[in-house]
Design an enzyme around this catalytic site. Structure first.
Site, mmCIF file in Angstrom:
data_model
loop_
_atom_site.group_PDB
_atom_site.id
_atom_site.type_symbol
_atom_site.label_atom_id
_atom_site.label_comp_id
_atom_site.label_asym_id
_atom_site.label_seq_id
_atom_site.Cartn_x
_atom_site.Cartn_y
_atom_site.Cartn_z
ATOM 1 N N SER A 130 0.888 2.284 -3.087
ATOM 2 C CA SER A 130 2.301 2.253 -3.446
ATOM 3 C C SER A 130 2.473 1.193 -4.514
ATOM 4 C CB SER A 130 3.133 1.879 -2.217
ATOM 5 O OG SER A 130 4.468 1.549 -2.561
ATOM 6 N N TYR A 143 4.888 -2.789 5.731
ATOM 7 C CA TYR A 143 4.476 -1.815 4.718
ATOM 8 C C TYR A 143 3.783 -2.521 3.553
ATOM 9 C CZ TYR A 143 4.851 2.290 1.644
ATOM 10 O OH TYR A 143 4.578 3.347 0.805
#
Length: 248
Positions: A130, A143
Site C-alpha cells: 500500500s 495496517y
C-alpha cells in the site's frame, strides 16, 4: 503481457474473491496461469465466475495456512483488512489479528512456496502492499505497521531468492475501488467528525495529484507484468500506483 505468457505456471492469489485479488486472479488466468484462488468467504469465492481452483482458508489461522498446497510458481499476497481507531483506543487483539493476516500469513505462504520455486529455479512473489507501506496516516496503526513490515519481508525474500530465479516485489496502491476502501469511509468519518461524503475528496484523495480512485484492474496489470519474464531483473522494489500521493 499476452495470453500464454504464464502457461505452465501455477499461481496462488489470496483474498481472491473480490477487489484487487479477483482482478489479479482474472489477469493471471488470461496470461495462461493455473490460479489457486484463496479466500475465507466460500460464497463469494464460488461466485467469482473464473476458471480457478477455489480454496477456502482463513489466513488468520496460521496452522491452516501451513496445510495449504504451496507447490506454486507465483504467490500474490493480497488479502488484507483495515481497522480505524486512535492508538489509545485500538483493541490490542485487533492489532494482532491484522498483523497475523497481513504479515505473518504472507511469511508462512512464502516459506512454504520457496522450496518448489527453488527447485524449478523460477518464482515470483508479489505482495500487494500500500502507499501506507511507505508513508503513514493517523488512526491506522496496525495496517501501517503490517504494510511496513511486509515491505521489509519482501526485500529479504528478494535478496535470498535472487540466486534461485525468484523475484519479490511490492505493489503500492493508494485508494483502490474495493470493499476494503468503501467499508472504511464510515469509520473515517466517525474518527474525524466529518460527513461521509467529504471523506473521499478531503481525506482519501487529498494528498494525490490524480484525484480519483484506482481501479483493481490497474493494479492487476502491474502484478501480471511483475510475474512476466520481462520483469526478471526487477526485485526488491516497491512499485507505486498512488496518483502522485508520494511525489511531494
Amino acid at each position: 503481457m499476452s495470453a500464454g505468457d504464464l502457461i505452465g505456471r501455477r499461481a496462488l492469489v489470496t483474498g481472491a474473491a473480490s477487489g484487487i485479488g479477483r482482478a489479479c486472479a482474472a489477469r493471471l488466468v488470461a496470461a495462461g496461469a493455473k490460479v489457486v484462488a484463496a479466500d475465507r468467504d466460500a460464497d463469494a469465492l464460488a461466485a467469482i465466475d473464473l476458471d480457478v481452483e477455489p480454496v477456502v482458508v482463513d489466513l488468520a489461522d496460521l496452522d491452516a495456512v501451513d496445510r495449504l498446497d504451496l507447490a506454486v510458481d507465483i504467490v500474490v499476497n493480497n488479502a488484507g483488512l483495515q481497522h480505524v481507531a486512535p492508538i489509545e483506543e485500538f483493541p490490542p487483539e485487533r492489532f494482532s489479528y491484522l498483523l497475523r493476516v497481513m504479515l505473518e500469513a504472507p511469511f508462512r505462504l512464502v516459506r512454504g512456496a520457496l522450496p518448489h520455486m527453488y527447485e524449478r529455479n523460477w518464482g515470483r512473489i508479489v505482495t500487494i502492499s500500500s502507499v501506507h507501506g511507505l508513508v503513514a496516516s493517523p488512526y491506522k496503526s496496525a495496517y501501517v505497521a503490517a504494510k511496513h513490515g511486509v515491505e521489509g519481508l519482501s526485500k529479504v525474500i528478494a535478496m535470498e531468492g535472487a540466486a534461485h530465479g525468484v523475484t519479490s516485489n511490492c505493489v503500492n496502491p493508494a485508494y483502490v475501488r474495493t470493499p476494503l476502501v468503501t467499508n472504511q469511509i464510515a469509520a473515517q468519518a466517525k474518527s474525524l467528525g466529518i460527513p461521509e461524503e467529504r471523506v473521499i475528496d478531503e481525506v482519501m484523495l487529498e494528498p494525490a495529484a490524480v484525484r480519483r480512485l484506482i481501479e483493481p484492474e490497474e493494479v492487476a496489470e502491474l502484478v501480471a507484468y511483475l510475474c512476466s519474464h520481462a520483469a526478471s531483473a526487477i526485485t526488491g522494489a516497491s512499485m507505486k500506483i498512488d496518483g502522485g500521493w508520494t511525489a511531494h
